[in-house]
Write a protein that holds these residues in place. Structure first.
Motif, short mmCIF file in Angstrom:
data_model
loop_
_atom_site.label_atom_id
_atom_site.label_comp_id
_atom_site.label_asym_id
_atom_site.label_seq_id
_atom_site.Cartn_x
_atom_site.Cartn_y
_atom_site.Cartn_z
N PRO A 21 0.71 -1.38 -0.09
CA PRO A 21 0.03 -0.24 0.40
C PRO A 21 0.85 1.27 -0.24
N ASP A 22 2.20 0.80 0.32
CA ASP A 22 2.87 2.44 0.21
C ASP A 22 4.04 2.83 -0.77
N VAL A 23 3.40 1.92 -1.96
CA VAL A 23 4.23 1.90 -3.13
C VAL A 23 3.11 2.04 -4.13
N PRO A 24 3.41 3.91 -4.84
CA PRO A 24 2.31 4.25 -5.84
C PRO A 24 1.98 3.44 -7.13
N HIS A 25 1.25 3.25 -7.25
CA HIS A 25 0.26 1.79 -7.97
C HIS A 25 0.45 2.56 -9.04
N PRO A 26 0.69 1.71 -10.14
CA PRO A 26 1.15 2.30 -11.62
C PRO A 26 -0.07 2.18 -12.15
N ARG A 27 -1.35 1.90 -12.04
CA ARG A 27 -2.97 2.16 -12.23
C ARG A 27 -3.06 3.20 -12.19
N ALA A 28 -2.95 4.28 -10.76
CA ALA A 28 -2.71 5.71 -10.77
C ALA A 28 -2.03 6.42 -11.24
N LEU A 29 -0.90 6.10 -11.61
CA LEU A 29 -0.01 6.69 -12.22
C LEU A 29 -0.48 7.04 -13.55
N ALA A 30 -0.74 5.66 -14.36
CA ALA A 30 -1.71 5.77 -15.25
C ALA A 30 -3.43 6.63 -14.87
N ALA A 31 -3.60 6.72 -14.36
CA ALA A 31 -4.95 8.21 -14.62
C ALA A 31 -4.16 9.42 -14.56
N LEU A 32 -2.89 10.00 -13.05
CA LEU A 32 -2.36 10.99 -13.38
C LEU A 32 -2.49 10.94 -14.46
N THR A 33 -1.38 10.78 -15.43
CA THR A 33 -1.17 11.10 -17.02
C THR A 33 -2.39 10.97 -17.58
N GLN A 34 -2.80 10.49 -17.73
CA GLN A 34 -4.25 10.54 -19.06
C GLN A 34 -4.85 12.13 -17.92
N ALA A 47 -4.04 10.56 -24.61
CA ALA A 47 -3.95 9.82 -23.53
C ALA A 47 -4.15 8.66 -23.29
N GLN A 48 -4.95 7.63 -23.99
CA GLN A 48 -5.19 6.09 -24.58
C GLN A 48 -3.33 5.92 -24.26
N ILE A 49 -3.13 6.28 -25.46
CA ILE A 49 -1.40 6.12 -25.84
C ILE A 49 -0.75 6.41 -24.62
N ALA A 50 -0.49 7.35 -24.08
CA ALA A 50 0.54 7.40 -23.16
C ALA A 50 -0.07 6.68 -21.46
N GLY A 51 -1.25 6.87 -20.87
CA GLY A 51 -1.37 5.98 -20.19
C GLY A 51 -1.36 4.58 -20.43
N GLY A 52 -1.78 3.48 -21.42
CA GLY A 52 -1.33 1.92 -21.62
C GLY A 52 0.39 2.36 -21.82
N PHE A 53 1.58 3.42 -21.83
CA PHE A 53 2.29 3.27 -21.75
C PHE A 53 2.92 3.56 -20.82
N VAL A 54 2.54 4.46 -19.76
CA VAL A 54 2.87 4.30 -18.43
C VAL A 54 2.87 2.96 -17.72
N LEU A 55 1.96 2.67 -17.40
CA LEU A 55 0.71 1.20 -17.32
C LEU A 55 1.60 0.59 -17.44
N VAL A 125 -4.61 -0.06 -27.22
CA VAL A 125 -3.53 -1.45 -27.31
C VAL A 125 -2.71 -0.84 -27.74
N LEU A 126 -2.39 0.54 -28.49
CA LEU A 126 -0.73 1.31 -29.39
C LEU A 126 -0.07 1.47 -27.75
N GLY A 127 -0.82 1.95 -27.02
CA GLY A 127 0.43 2.02 -25.63
C GLY A 127 0.88 1.02 -24.74
#
Length: 310
Positions: A21-34, A47-55, A125-127
């Motif tokens: 729980p103390d580690v930032p979750h990749p899903r949160a980072l993807a949502a923040l990016t979008q 934004a979808q491409i960037a979110g998929g890539f970051v995730l 998909v592209l991300g």
């Protein structure tokens, strides 16, 4: 829309205890990016491409956390993280809306929604493909799972379904009433899914049954509870969105190399995920279609009794 992971047979499941729980979750980072790209007025496709890539990249790097000494890092599975994040970005509401417009005969509107759905999904998909290729070059590629991961215990499945529905409702700015109704409706929809699988239905058919049950009950109770039926229905069926098979299929295609068997397995998995998506759309649309006259009848009965009491 989406969150959580329901893995195995192509489902999203309760949140995994693998993440610390103390580690930032990749899903949160993807949502923040979008979110940041949306504030910068970047088209949603990019934004979808960037979110998929970051995730994908952050999930692939997450096993490196074991060098920090965190015990939880030893059990992190990047494929589970990416699969759950895919649900976050898949256009669940657009699928239901497109199917309903097509069934109702609004061909032009349905075509527009389908084009929007295709664009949004293609961005994801592209991300993911870009992320997988990047981590492969870095030597951190993820091996394609040989089979679907199993679902967790039944109580955790219901817990996960409710958590996903609550997250979807909150993510879309819903009030407390809609959040609670969405959570309850997700449990009803999951009951339909579990009941269908228990009598031998395949995953796609069981998903359609779950979506039908959830949308039918949702359209009936929405009027009495004064909540938007489409919003609560969408939140209820999101736990059944096929996040895991989409990622497994993409990962199989990227990692296939010269092996045609792995490539075909990936393609087959993607086709299965598409089948589940179509079943969800059809089940939800059918539930809304059949639930409307029932709701109208119940509303007439309530009004008649109210007038009689006066």
């Amino acid at each position: 829309m989406g969150r959580g992971t329901r893995i195995g047979s192509g489902r999203s499941v309760p949140p995994s205890p693998e993440s610390d729980p103390d580690v930032p979750h990749p899903r949160a980072l993807a949502a923040l990016t979008q979110h940041l790209l949306a504030r910068a007025s970047v088209p949603y496709f990019f934004a979808q491409i960037a979110g998929g890539f970051v995730l994908t990249v952050v999930a692939a790097l997450s096993p490196l956390l074991r060098y920090t000494g965190l015990d939880a890092a030893e059990t992190i599975r990047p494929s589970v993280i990416v699969a759950s994040g895919i649900v976050l970005m898949l256009a669940g509401l657009t699928v239901v809306g497109a199917a309903q417009d097509a069934i109702d005969g609004f061909a032009l509107t349905a075509t527009g929604r389908i084009l929007e759905l295709t664009t949004q999904t293609l961005g994801v998909v592209l991300g993911i493909l870009a992320g997988l290729e990047t981590v492969r070059v870095l030597g951190l590629g993820m091996s394609p799972p040989s089979m679907a991961l199993p679902l967790g215990p039944l109580p955790l499945q219901f817990t996960g379904a409710a958590v996903i529905a609550i997250a979807v409702a909150i993510y879309n700015g819903a009030g407390a009433r809609i959040v609670l109704v969405s959570a309850a409706l997700s449990l009803i929809a999951w009951v339909g899914y579990v009941a269908a699988t228990s009598i031998g239905f395949e995953v796609a058919a069981a998903s359609g049954v779950g979506a039908f049950v959830g949308s039918f009950v949702g359209i009936v109770v929405a009027y009495r509870l004064h909540v938007p039926s489409v919003a609560i229905t969408t939140a209820a069926i999101l736990p059944m969105v096929p996040g895991a098979p989409v990622f497994r299929g993409l990962l199989g295609i990227v990692e296939s190399g010269e092996d045609p068997a792995v490539l075909m397995t990936g393609v087959t998995t993607l086709v299965g995920a598409a089948t589940i998506g179509i079943a969800l759309a059809v089940g939800a649309s059918l539930g809304i279609y059949l639930g409307q006259p029932v709701r109208a009848t119940l509303s007439s009965v309530v009004r008649s009794r109210s007038r009689a009491r006066r």
